[in-house]
Design a protein around this motif. Sequence first.
Motif, PDB file in Angstrom:
ATOM      1  N   MET A 111       0.850  -1.191   0.000  1.00 42.50           N
ATOM      2  CA  MET A 111       0.000   0.000   0.000  1.00 42.50           C
ATOM      3  C   MET A 111       0.881   1.234   0.000  1.00 42.50           C
ATOM      4  N   LYS A 112       0.458   2.235  -0.756  1.00 40.98           N
ATOM      5  CA  LYS A 112       1.183   3.486  -0.846  1.00 40.98           C
ATOM      6  C   LYS A 112       0.359   4.598  -0.189  1.00 40.98           C
ATOM      7  N   ALA A 113       1.066   5.548   0.446  1.00 43.12           N
ATOM      8  CA  ALA A 113       0.415   6.732   1.010  1.00 43.12           C
ATOM      9  C   ALA A 113       1.478   7.775   1.262  1.00 43.12           C
ATOM     10  N   ALA A 114       1.133   9.013   1.055  1.00 40.13           N
ATOM     11  CA  ALA A 114       2.092  10.103   1.258  1.00 40.13           C
ATOM     12  C   ALA A 114       2.598  10.093   2.698  1.00 40.13           C
ATOM     13  N   PRO A 115       3.893  10.399   2.891  1.00 32.83           N
ATOM     14  CA  PRO A 115       4.440  10.421   4.252  1.00 32.83           C
ATOM     15  C   PRO A 115       3.641  11.305   5.205  1.00 32.83           C
ATOM     16  N   GLU A 116       3.129  12.437   4.678  1.00 38.05           N
ATOM     17  CA  GLU A 116       2.345  13.330   5.533  1.00 38.05           C
ATOM     18  C   GLU A 116       1.066  12.637   6.017  1.00 38.05           C
ATOM     19  N   ALA A 117       0.443  11.862   5.115  1.00 41.01           N
ATOM     20  CA  ALA A 117      -0.773  11.133   5.490  1.00 41.01           C
ATOM     21  C   ALA A 117      -0.448  10.057   6.524  1.00 41.01           C
ATOM     22  N   GLN A 118       0.711   9.411   6.341  1.00 38.51           N
ATOM     23  CA  GLN A 118       1.100   8.376   7.306  1.00 38.51           C
ATOM     24  C   GLN A 118       1.363   8.995   8.683  1.00 38.51           C
ATOM     25  N   LYS A 119       1.986  10.157   8.707  1.00 43.31           N
ATOM     26  CA  LYS A 119       2.250  10.825   9.977  1.00 43.31           C
ATOM     27  C   LYS A 119       0.961  11.237  10.674  1.00 43.31           C
ATOM     28  N   ARG A 120      -0.076  11.516   9.883  1.00 44.54           N
ATOM     29  CA  ARG A 120      -1.369  11.876  10.485  1.00 44.54           C
ATOM     30  C   ARG A 120      -1.952  10.689  11.255  1.00 44.54           C
ATOM     31  N   LEU A 121      -1.505   9.474  10.892  1.00 47.60           N
ATOM     32  CA  LEU A 121      -1.949   8.302  11.653  1.00 47.60           C
ATOM     33  C   LEU A 121      -1.511   8.394  13.108  1.00 47.60           C
ATOM     34  N   LEU A 122      -0.353   9.001  13.337  1.00 45.10           N
ATOM     35  CA  LEU A 122       0.136   9.157  14.718  1.00 45.10           C
ATOM     36  C   LEU A 122      -0.761  10.104  15.502  1.00 45.10           C
ATOM     37  N   ASP A 123      -1.218  11.167  14.824  1.00 43.84           N
ATOM     38  CA  ASP A 123      -2.163  12.085  15.470  1.00 43.84           C
ATOM     39  C   ASP A 123      -3.465  11.364  15.777  1.00 43.84           C
ATOM     40  N   LEU A 124      -3.884  10.534  14.826  1.00 43.64           N
ATOM     41  CA  LEU A 124      -5.129   9.785  15.013  1.00 43.64           C
ATOM     42  C   LEU A 124      -4.985   8.792  16.163  1.00 43.64           C
ATOM     43  N   ALA A 125      -3.836   8.110  16.226  1.00 43.82           N
ATOM     44  CA  ALA A 125      -3.602   7.129  17.289  1.00 43.82           C
ATOM     45  C   ALA A 125      -3.585   7.810  18.658  1.00 43.82           C
ATOM     46  N   GLU A 126      -3.002   9.005  18.693  1.00 39.63           N
ATOM     47  CA  GLU A 126      -2.971   9.745  19.965  1.00 39.63           C
ATOM     48  C   GLU A 126      -4.383  10.109  20.416  1.00 39.63           C
ATOM     49  N   LEU A 127      -5.211  10.546  19.471  1.00 37.31           N
ATOM     50  CA  LEU A 127      -6.593  10.883  19.811  1.00 37.31           C
ATOM     51  C   LEU A 127      -7.368   9.639  20.225  1.00 37.31           C
ATOM     52  N   ASP A 128      -7.120   8.523  19.549  1.00 41.62           N
ATOM     53  CA  ASP A 128      -7.800   7.273  19.916  1.00 41.62           C
ATOM     54  C   ASP A 128      -7.368   6.807  21.306  1.00 41.62           C
ATOM     55  N   THR A 129      -6.094   7.005  21.621  1.00 45.43           N
ATOM     56  CA  THR A 129      -5.620   6.667  22.968  1.00 45.43           C
ATOM     57  C   THR A 129      -6.328   7.526  24.005  1.00 45.43           C
ATOM     58  N   THR A 130      -6.524   8.803  23.671  1.00 43.14           N
ATOM     59  CA  THR A 130      -7.260   9.689  24.580  1.00 43.14           C
ATOM     60  C   THR A 130      -8.693   9.211  24.762  1.00 43.14           C
ATOM     61  N   LEU A 131      -9.324   8.788  23.670  1.00 39.15           N
ATOM     62  CA  LEU A 131     -10.699   8.279  23.763  1.00 39.15           C
ATOM     63  C   LEU A 131     -10.755   7.004  24.598  1.00 39.15           C
ATOM     64  N   ASP A 132      -9.745   6.149  24.423  1.00 39.56           N
ATOM     65  CA  ASP A 132      -9.691   4.917  25.234  1.00 39.56           C
ATOM     66  C   ASP A 132      -9.537   5.260  26.710  1.00 39.56           C
ATOM     67  N   ARG A 133      -8.702   6.249  26.980  1.00 34.22           N
ATOM     68  CA  ARG A 133      -8.497   6.660  28.367  1.00 34.22           C
ATOM     69  C   ARG A 133      -9.786   7.236  28.968  1.00 34.22           C
ATOM     70  N   LEU A 134     -10.498   7.998  28.176  1.00 32.79           N
ATOM     71  CA  LEU A 134     -11.767   8.556  28.653  1.00 32.79           C
ATOM     72  C   LEU A 134     -12.801   7.456  28.890  1.00 32.79           C
ATOM     73  N   ALA A 135     -12.804   6.447  28.007  1.00 33.47           N
ATOM     74  CA  ALA A 135     -13.736   5.325  28.184  1.00 33.47           C
ATOM     75  C   ALA A 135     -13.392   4.558  29.459  1.00 33.47           C
ATOM     76  N   HIS A 136     -12.096   4.373  29.704  1.00 35.08           N
ATOM     77  CA  HIS A 136     -11.664   3.694  30.936  1.00 35.08           C
ATOM     78  C   HIS A 136     -12.051   4.521  32.159  1.00 35.08           C
ATOM     79  N   ARG A 137     -11.866   5.815  32.053  1.00 38.80           N
ATOM     80  CA  ARG A 137     -12.241   6.702  33.160  1.00 38.80           C
ATOM     81  C   ARG A 137     -13.739   6.634  33.431  1.00 38.80           C
ATOM     82  N   ARG A 138     -14.517   6.557  32.344  1.00 43.65           N
ATOM     83  CA  ARG A 138     -15.968   6.461  32.491  1.00 43.65           C
ATOM     84  C   ARG A 138     -16.362   5.171  33.213  1.00 43.65           C
TER      85      ARG A 138
END
Length: 246
Positions: free
Chosen positions: A1-28
């Motif tokens: 699979m091909k994807a621009a490096p900038e798009a791949q780096k955005r996955l890290l931002d997405l993963a960080e936000l998902d980790t935050t959502l997981d943490r909020l779900a755990h807190r709930r």
Amino acid sequence: MKAAPEAQKRLLDLAELDTTLDRLAHRRRTLPELAEIDERSKQYARLVTQVIEAETEAGDLAREQAKAESDVDAVRTRAERDQKRLDSGAVTSPRDLASLQSEIASLHKRQGDLEEVVLEIMERREAADTKVTDLIAQREQVKAELAAAEERRDAALAEIEKEVAEVQGRRATVAGDIPADLLKLYEKLREQYGIGAAMLRGGRCQGCKVALSIAEMNAIKAAPHDEVLRCEECRRILVRTAESGL
């Protein structure tokens, strides 16, 4: 699979936000108020039952006391009636007089015995009434504590939901910057492993924390910048950055 490096780096931002959502779900799920509410609810249920039992016992004693007092009144009335007969002089036969006096004495003794029974019941009833009062006070105290805990829980949940909505809004923006096929792969991996993408930092995958071999690092160096790489150990998307050590 091909994807621009900038798009791949955005996955890290997405993963960080998902980790935050997981943490909020755990807190709930683990709000301390939830455990307190559970415990207070059980206490309240026990006290409700105990109050009913204590009130039943007190009611039984009240009826028992009323019955005993009625028995005392009946014996007293009969003794007073016999005493009036004796005092009236209507009974003249020595035998009848002796019998009447004996009956009066027996009735007085019976009355005394019954009055002792009444006193004993009154003491038990007083203790039972006190128990009812104490249990009701405890029940109302626990009820108030339960209501306060529920109020704190609701406030905490409202704050969490507010934060979740804000993070989800940011996530939608980030997800919009990622190609559909790459996002689909990320979501699949996230469902499988909890984290769909991880940074390669200093020759180590930040998802599984495993250091890559020299051969693996050389293969990554040789790979095109738009090639979507996977960690051989944890199979997450491996995102290259300036910190990767390449």
